[in-house]
Design an enzyme around this catalytic site. Structure first.
Site, short mmCIF file in Angstrom:
data_model
loop_
_atom_site.label_atom_id
_atom_site.label_comp_id
_atom_site.label_asym_id
_atom_site.label_seq_id
_atom_site.Cartn_x
_atom_site.Cartn_y
_atom_site.Cartn_z
N ASP A 187 7.15 7.25 -8.37
CA ASP A 187 6.39 6.06 -7.98
C ASP A 187 6.36 5.09 -9.16
O ASP A 187 6.03 5.48 -10.29
CB ASP A 187 4.97 6.49 -7.58
CG ASP A 187 4.12 5.35 -7.06
OD1 ASP A 187 3.76 5.36 -5.88
OD2 ASP A 187 3.81 4.43 -7.88
N ASN A 195 4.57 -7.33 -9.34
CA ASN A 195 4.77 -8.35 -8.31
C ASN A 195 3.88 -9.57 -8.55
O ASN A 195 4.33 -10.71 -8.41
CB ASN A 195 4.40 -7.79 -6.93
CG ASN A 195 5.57 -7.10 -6.27
OD1 ASN A 195 6.65 -7.63 -6.22
ND2 ASN A 195 5.34 -5.90 -5.76
N HIS A 200 7.66 -11.55 -5.90
CA HIS A 200 8.25 -10.50 -5.06
C HIS A 200 9.77 -10.39 -5.16
O HIS A 200 10.32 -9.31 -4.99
CB HIS A 200 7.85 -10.72 -3.59
CG HIS A 200 6.57 -10.03 -3.26
ND1 HIS A 200 5.35 -10.62 -3.49
CD2 HIS A 200 6.32 -8.80 -2.78
CE1 HIS A 200 4.40 -9.77 -3.14
NE2 HIS A 200 4.95 -8.66 -2.70
N ASP A 204 11.55 -7.05 -5.85
CA ASP A 204 12.61 -6.43 -5.04
C ASP A 204 13.78 -6.01 -5.93
O ASP A 204 14.34 -4.92 -5.78
CB ASP A 204 13.12 -7.42 -3.98
CG ASP A 204 12.17 -7.54 -2.80
OD1 ASP A 204 11.14 -6.84 -2.80
OD2 ASP A 204 12.47 -8.32 -1.87
N GLU A 231 7.22 1.48 -3.11
CA GLU A 231 7.76 1.72 -4.47
C GLU A 231 7.75 3.21 -4.77
O GLU A 231 7.54 3.62 -5.90
CB GLU A 231 7.00 0.91 -5.53
CG GLU A 231 5.56 0.57 -5.22
CD GLU A 231 4.60 1.74 -5.40
OE1 GLU A 231 4.34 2.41 -4.38
OE2 GLU A 231 4.10 1.97 -6.51
P1 GH3 Z 1 0.27 2.93 -9.68
O1 GH3 Z 1 0.81 2.92 -11.06
O2 GH3 Z 1 -1.02 3.65 -9.59
O3 GH3 Z 1 1.26 3.45 -8.70
O4 GH3 Z 1 -0.06 1.41 -9.31
P2 GH3 Z 1 0.74 0.44 -8.35
O5 GH3 Z 1 0.31 -0.94 -8.60
O6 GH3 Z 1 2.21 0.70 -8.46
O7 GH3 Z 1 0.30 0.99 -6.94
P3 GH3 Z 1 -0.21 0.26 -5.65
O8 GH3 Z 1 -0.06 1.27 -4.55
O9 GH3 Z 1 -1.56 -0.33 -5.87
O10 GH3 Z 1 0.78 -0.93 -5.40
C1 GH3 Z 1 2.09 -0.75 -4.97
C2 GH3 Z 1 2.71 -2.11 -4.90
O11 GH3 Z 1 4.10 -2.03 -4.60
C3 GH3 Z 1 2.14 -2.95 -3.80
C4 GH3 Z 1 3.24 -3.90 -3.45
O12 GH3 Z 1 3.01 -5.15 -4.04
C5 GH3 Z 1 4.49 -3.29 -4.09
N1 GH3 Z 1 5.57 -3.12 -3.12
C6 GH3 Z 1 5.67 -2.21 -2.15
N2 GH3 Z 1 6.82 -2.41 -1.45
C7 GH3 Z 1 7.47 -3.44 -2.01
C8 GH3 Z 1 8.70 -4.13 -1.73
O13 GH3 Z 1 9.48 -3.79 -0.82
N3 GH3 Z 1 9.03 -5.18 -2.53
C9 GH3 Z 1 8.21 -5.57 -3.55
N4 GH3 Z 1 8.58 -6.60 -4.29
N5 GH3 Z 1 7.05 -4.96 -3.80
C10 GH3 Z 1 6.66 -3.92 -3.06
MG MG Z 2 3.00 2.61 -7.94
MG MG Z 3 2.71 4.03 -4.54
#
Ligand code: GH3
Ligand code: MG
Ligand code: MG
Ligand code: MG
Length: 312
Positions: A187, A195, A200, A204, A231
């Site tokens: 992760d 982001n 974004h 990506d 992610e």
């Molecule tokens: P942690 O270290 O605890 O994992 O914190 P985190 O910020 O990575 O975790 P959180 O679950 O709060 O956020 C995950 C983020 O991943 C939210 C979203 O903005 C981003 N994300 C998820 N899918 C995509 C995607 O397809 N593209 C982009 N650009 N961002 C994404």
């Molecule tokens: Mg994360």
């Molecule tokens: Mg996550």
């Protein structure tokens, strides 16, 4: 990792007939030569002189079509076709028999072995070329369909649907072979902040780079990479004990941190990932679901322990 062009969203992936590989299997040099001469201008041809070499070739570098002789000294074509049809690495390769005897009984054997078609010897050039074209066209359509169903468009790795369809077979293989199957969930750290800070599109692009590092860190063809969430990525490592899985996790963490992807909110200044891993030992009183849950719990521990690390 399938990706064409330099633009993140430019991933036209479909292959054409000229990109196809045909394996010609025949113990007679003259037969191999005739077929190669006919097909080589249109496709990439490989040839082997025995059924066992054909099986080995298909497992190592699966071709798009096999032209299979029936009578060969080491093993007959029917038997080879049955072996290919029963192996998950080779089951999707169409086998076209090339045979001199086309009696009802012979035809029945070809179909029963899982053959896609047969061509009579001595081969007629036009017939051979067009049969091959027909089967390759349908193979390309099936491949494209599988790719659309089973892969994630952004990163090119497998998706959740693939996991659901293929994990049961991987578990069965592990049980049959009595071999450990390790799993690890990766992760991206503080990705929401990535982001928020970079936008974004950069987000990506970063996910694509993470997937690429993960894919390049998997050295065996049977290892699988799946994007299970935004992610979050899961890797499945057949024939891999805890020791082996630890080595892979360390390699991945290092590869990703050494990409030096700028991340202002990260304590190191660069993007990192955390991982949780577990090993499923078949034929014990545990299960793959338990291993996946354990890996998830371990991921939580790695996050709680300051990220940029893995836990087992
Ligand atoms: P942690 O270290 O605890 O994992 O914190 P985190 O910020 O990575 O975790 P959180 O679950 O709060 O956020 C995950 C983020 O991943 C939210 C979203 O903005 C981003 N994300 C998820 N899918 C995509 C995607 O397809 N593209 C982009 N650009 N961002 C994404
Ligand atoms: Mg994360
Ligand atoms: Mg996550
Ligand atoms: Mg022969």
């Amino acid at each position: 990792m399938r990706r064409g062009g330099t633009c993140l969203y430019n991933k036209k992936t479909s292959r054409t007939l000229q990109d196809c590989n045909v394996l010609i299997v025949d113990d007679q040099t003259a037969s191999r030569l005739i077929m190669t001469t006919l097909l080589e201008p249109l496709f990439t041809c490989h040839s082997v002189d025995s059924a066992s070499k054909a099986i080995e070739f298909c497992r190592e570098t699966p071709p798009d079509l096999v032209l299979m002789d029936v009578y060969m000294p080491d093993m007959d074509g029917h038997e080879a076709c049955i072996i290919l049809s029963n192996d998950s690495r080779t089951e999707d390769i169409p086998v076209v028999f090339v045979t001199a005897s086309v009696s009802d009984e012979e035809q029945e054997k070809c179909w029963n072995a899982g053959g896609a078609d047969f061509v009579q010897k001595p081969v007629n050039g036009t017939t051979l070329i067009n049969r091959v074209k027909f089967h390759l066209s349908s193979k390309l359509k099936t491949d494209l369909l599988e790719q659309l169903i089973y892969t994630d468009r952004l990163t090119g790795c497998f998706n959740r649907h693939y996991l659901e369809e293929h994990l049961p077979q991987m578990v069965k293989d592990a049980e049959r072979e009595n071999q450990a199957l390790s799993v690890a969930i990766f992760d991206a750290d503080l990705f929401k902040q990535f982001n928020d800070h970079y936008g974004h599109i950069k987000g990506d692009s970063c996910l694509w780079k993470i997937a690429k590092s993960l894919q390049e860190s998997l050295l065996r063809p049977r290892d699988k990479l799946i994007r299970v969430g935004g992610e979050e990525f899961l890797i499945l490592l057949p024939h891999t004990s805890e020791h082996g899985a630890r080595t892979v996790c360390e390699r991945i963490l290092q590869t990703i941190s050494h990409q030096y992807i700028e991340h202002s909110a990260s304590p190191t200044g660069y993007l990192t990932v955390s991982a949780g891993a577990a090993t499923y030992h078949p034929n014990t009183d545990t299960s793959i679901d338990k291993a996946l849950m354990d890996a998830d719990k371990c991921l939580y521990h790695a996050k709680a322990n300051g990220r940029n690390s893995y836990a087992f």
